[in-house]
Design a protein around this motif. Structure first.
Motif, PDB file in Angstrom:
ATOM      1  N   ARG A  63      88.737  35.564 162.822  1.00 51.52           N
ATOM      2  CA  ARG A  63      87.832  35.209 162.352  1.00 51.52           C
ATOM      3  C   ARG A  63      86.873  35.455 160.818  1.00 51.52           C
ATOM      4  NH1 ARG A  63      82.460  32.667 165.613  1.00 51.52           N
ATOM      5  NH2 ARG A  63      82.301  35.134 165.614  1.00 51.52           N
ATOM      6  N   ALA A  73      81.500  22.916 160.656  1.00 54.84           N
ATOM      7  CA  ALA A  73      82.246  22.616 162.132  1.00 54.84           C
ATOM      8  C   ALA A  73      83.191  23.685 161.499  1.00 54.84           C
ATOM      9  CB  ALA A  73      82.518  21.325 162.239  1.00 54.84           C
ATOM     10  N   VAL A  76      90.051  25.429 162.133  1.00 53.78           N
ATOM     11  CA  VAL A  76      91.013  26.590 163.465  1.00 53.78           C
ATOM     12  C   VAL A  76      92.386  26.131 163.076  1.00 53.78           C
ATOM     13  CG1 VAL A  76      92.430  26.145 165.657  1.00 53.78           C
ATOM     14  CG2 VAL A  76      89.569  26.295 165.310  1.00 53.78           C
ATOM     15  N   LEU A 175      92.345  24.585 172.958  1.00 54.30           N
ATOM     16  CA  LEU A 175      91.732  24.988 171.897  1.00 54.30           C
ATOM     17  C   LEU A 175      89.658  24.248 172.333  1.00 54.30           C
ATOM     18  CD1 LEU A 175      93.766  22.614 169.118  1.00 54.30           C
ATOM     19  CD2 LEU A 175      93.163  25.668 169.104  1.00 54.30           C
ATOM     20  N   ARG A 179      86.704  26.090 171.246  1.00 51.92           N
ATOM     21  CA  ARG A 179      85.288  25.138 171.039  1.00 51.92           C
ATOM     22  C   ARG A 179      84.709  25.932 172.101  1.00 51.92           C
ATOM     23  NH1 ARG A 179      81.862  21.568 172.056  1.00 51.92           N
ATOM     24  NH2 ARG A 179      83.253  20.985 173.873  1.00 51.92           N
ATOM     25  N   ALA A 184      80.670  26.003 169.513  1.00 53.66           N
ATOM     26  CA  ALA A 184      80.442  24.571 168.088  1.00 53.66           C
ATOM     27  C   ALA A 184      80.208  23.309 168.877  1.00 53.66           C
ATOM     28  CB  ALA A 184      81.947  25.509 167.553  1.00 53.66           C
ATOM     29  N   LYS A 186      81.617  20.917 167.376  1.00 52.49           N
ATOM     30  CA  LYS A 186      82.658  20.573 167.166  1.00 52.49           C
ATOM     31  C   LYS A 186      83.808  20.744 166.228  1.00 52.49           C
ATOM     32  CE  LYS A 186      81.209  15.288 166.372  1.00 52.49           C
ATOM     33  NZ  LYS A 186      80.733  14.025 165.474  1.00 52.49           N
ATOM     34  N   LEU A 187      85.334  20.398 166.057  1.00 52.19           N
ATOM     35  CA  LEU A 187      86.439  21.217 165.233  1.00 52.19           C
ATOM     36  C   LEU A 187      87.025  20.853 164.087  1.00 52.19           C
ATOM     37  CD1 LEU A 187      88.353  23.529 168.158  1.00 52.19           C
ATOM     38  CD2 LEU A 187      86.016  24.578 166.933  1.00 52.19           C
ATOM     39  N   ASN A 188      86.850  21.663 163.253  1.00 50.65           N
ATOM     40  CA  ASN A 188      88.017  20.794 161.700  1.00 50.65           C
ATOM     41  C   ASN A 188      89.119  21.314 162.200  1.00 50.65           C
ATOM     42  OD1 ASN A 188      85.874  19.342 160.378  1.00 50.65           O
ATOM     43  ND2 ASN A 188      84.841  21.522 159.629  1.00 50.65           N
TER      44      ASN A 188
END
Length: 468
Positions: A63, A73, A76, A175, A179, A184, A186-188
């Motif tokens: 990360r 967000a 990934v 995934l 998250r 989080a 949401k994820l991008n």
């Protein structure tokens, strides 16, 4: 090397343990020697998400912390392949992109299950080969790869490897666990090639947890098997490019057809000395060998232009320039994760009929799907079915990036998704191939950052200048 039983490396864990996340400080060093302070993460996930109390495996990721005081967000990165390592991608050619996107949010280089540092059995590999002295064709290659896949899957199953755990849906659910573990909302997602196949599966399964999605070189839910018509159309585009550059005489397709027809009548014998062993080799170069060389070269414009420099020699009957392709065409290695992933994704009956019909007429025939495998060819793997490959509908912001000279993932793949993606924007890179979808022009990164920041983008055709 004797296979290490997978079950000796993994232990049944509780659900709470399977969701465990460990983070530690990490100095990340790029291939060029530059370094940046980051974090190395390990997330333990179930081998089968439907069996949370069963065996588990550790996923590793790096990360890169955001430089934004109010980050969005997490972003990934989803590597291609299948089988590519996100961590290795960050270490090599796309290091600058990972650092640049920190302007928006934390950026995560993930090694998907079965890849890179998330691979519990890197020693497992099954080679296959077709003797050089034997003319190759599509049927022989398919039979050879199927035989190797059957042998490998039996041996790996005996060693405790659960090949059925390597599917894109299991990957997508990893995934979702990531998250949750990161806390989080949401994820991008930022994916390329197979990574787009994975990203689209996450969008389907976890739509409400998606912030923004960048997909470059799109492999849609039913695009694992490639269409011969796309390769045929790309040859036509190259013919126009070359004529615009001043090429005279017969067109590219006419020249290639003449060479292919000659080899179809009679394979050519090429004598050469193996650079590694020093031994003399005899290669019976076939029509199918040339078809595959053309297709593999069309991956990217720079590679195809190198192939084009060989044409004059081939047209005089000198096939020695083909020698560097010999091992690539006649040898390969099967590994658990990519073998199982592609077999499970499979192909719909309707697309298979279309591919077979196109292959019968196309110049490159079935070379666009060399040695294709279905779930039934790999012990322990089940087909994900039409619910996985069917039309996708989602109202999430998606940036589609395609190259007009991409010989792997046609822009048509992206356009086929548009009816179901109501908030999609398509950035078409005119003159870009599969390897130039992020860094062939600095404007691409700017569009990506703007998109992730929530700015509205419009469909765009961006001219990419060829590098000298």
């Amino acid at each position: 090397m004797r296979a290490v039983p997978l079950l000796a490396l993994i232990l049944p864990l509780s659900l709470a343990q399977a969701q465990s996340l460990k983070m530690e400080p990490h100095t990340f060093q790029a291939r060029d020697g530059r370094s940046v302070e980051a974090e190395l993460g390990t997330l333990t996930v179930p081998l089968r998400h439907a069996r949370p109390e069963g065996p588990s495996l550790p996923l590793r990721f790096v990360r890169f912390k955001s430089t934004n005081p109010s980050p969005g967000a997490p972003i990934v990165y989803l590597a291609g392949g299948p089988g590519g390592s996100g961590i290795d991608t960050a270490r090599h050619g796309r290091f600058e992109l990972f650092l640049a996107l920190r302007e928006v949010a934390d950026v995560i280089a993930l090694d998907q299950r079965g890849t890179g540092q998330s691979n519990l059995h890197p020693e497992l590999a099954q080679p296959w080969g077709i003797p050089l002295e034997q003319p190759a064709d599509e049927a022989l290659l398919t039979a050879t790869v199927k035989k190797a896949a059957a042998e490998a899957s039996r041996a790996w199953a005996s060693a405790g490897v659960d090949l059925g755990a390597y599917t894109t849906e299991e990957n997508a659910d990893d995934l979702e666990m990531l998250r949750k573990a990161l806390g989080a909302p949401k994820l991008n997602l930022w994916g390329i090639s197979y990574g787009t196949h994975l990203g689209l599966s996450y969008v389907r399964r976890h739509t409400q947890r998606v912030d923004h999605v960048i997909l470059a070189g799109i492999e849609g839910p039913d695009d694992t098997w490639k269409r011969p018509a796309h390769a045929e159309a790309l040859l036509g585009q190259w013919e126009k490019v070359l004529k615009a550059e001043g090429a005279r005489g017969p067109g590219l397709k006419s020249r290639l057809a003449k060479l292919l027809n000659a080899l179809k009548r009679e394979p050519r014998t090429v004598e050469f000395t193996d650079s590694e062993t020093g031994k003399r080799q005899t290669w019976r170069l076939s029509h199918f060998d040339l078809q595959r060389t053309i297709f593999e070269s069309m991956r990217d414009p720079a590679i195809f232009r190198r192939f084009l420099t060989m044409l004059p020699a081939l047209e005089t009957g000198d096939y020695s320039p083909m020698v560097p392709f010999a091992s690539m065409l006649r040898e390969g290695v099967l590994r658990p994760m990519p073998l199982a992933m592609d077999a499970a994704s499979g192909v719909s009956p309707a697309r298979l009929v279309l591919i077979e019909r196109e292959a019968a007429k196309a110049m490159l025939g079935g070379s666009v799907n060399p040695g294709p495998l279905l779930a039934g060819d790999v012990l322990g793997v089940s087909d994900l079915g039409e619910s996985f490959r069917g039309p996708l509908k989602a109202a999430v912001p998606v940036l589609l990036i395609s190259g007009t000279l991409d010989g792997r993932t046609s822009p048509d793949n992206a356009e086929a998704l548009r009816p179901g993606l109501s908030r999609a924007t398509h950035l078409v890179l005119v003159g870009a191939g599969h390897d130039g979808l992020f860094q062939s022009d600095p404007r691409i990164l700017e569009r990506m950052k703007d998109f992730l920041k929530g700015e509205a983008l419009r469909d765009e055709r961006m001219e990419i200048k060829a590098k000298p």
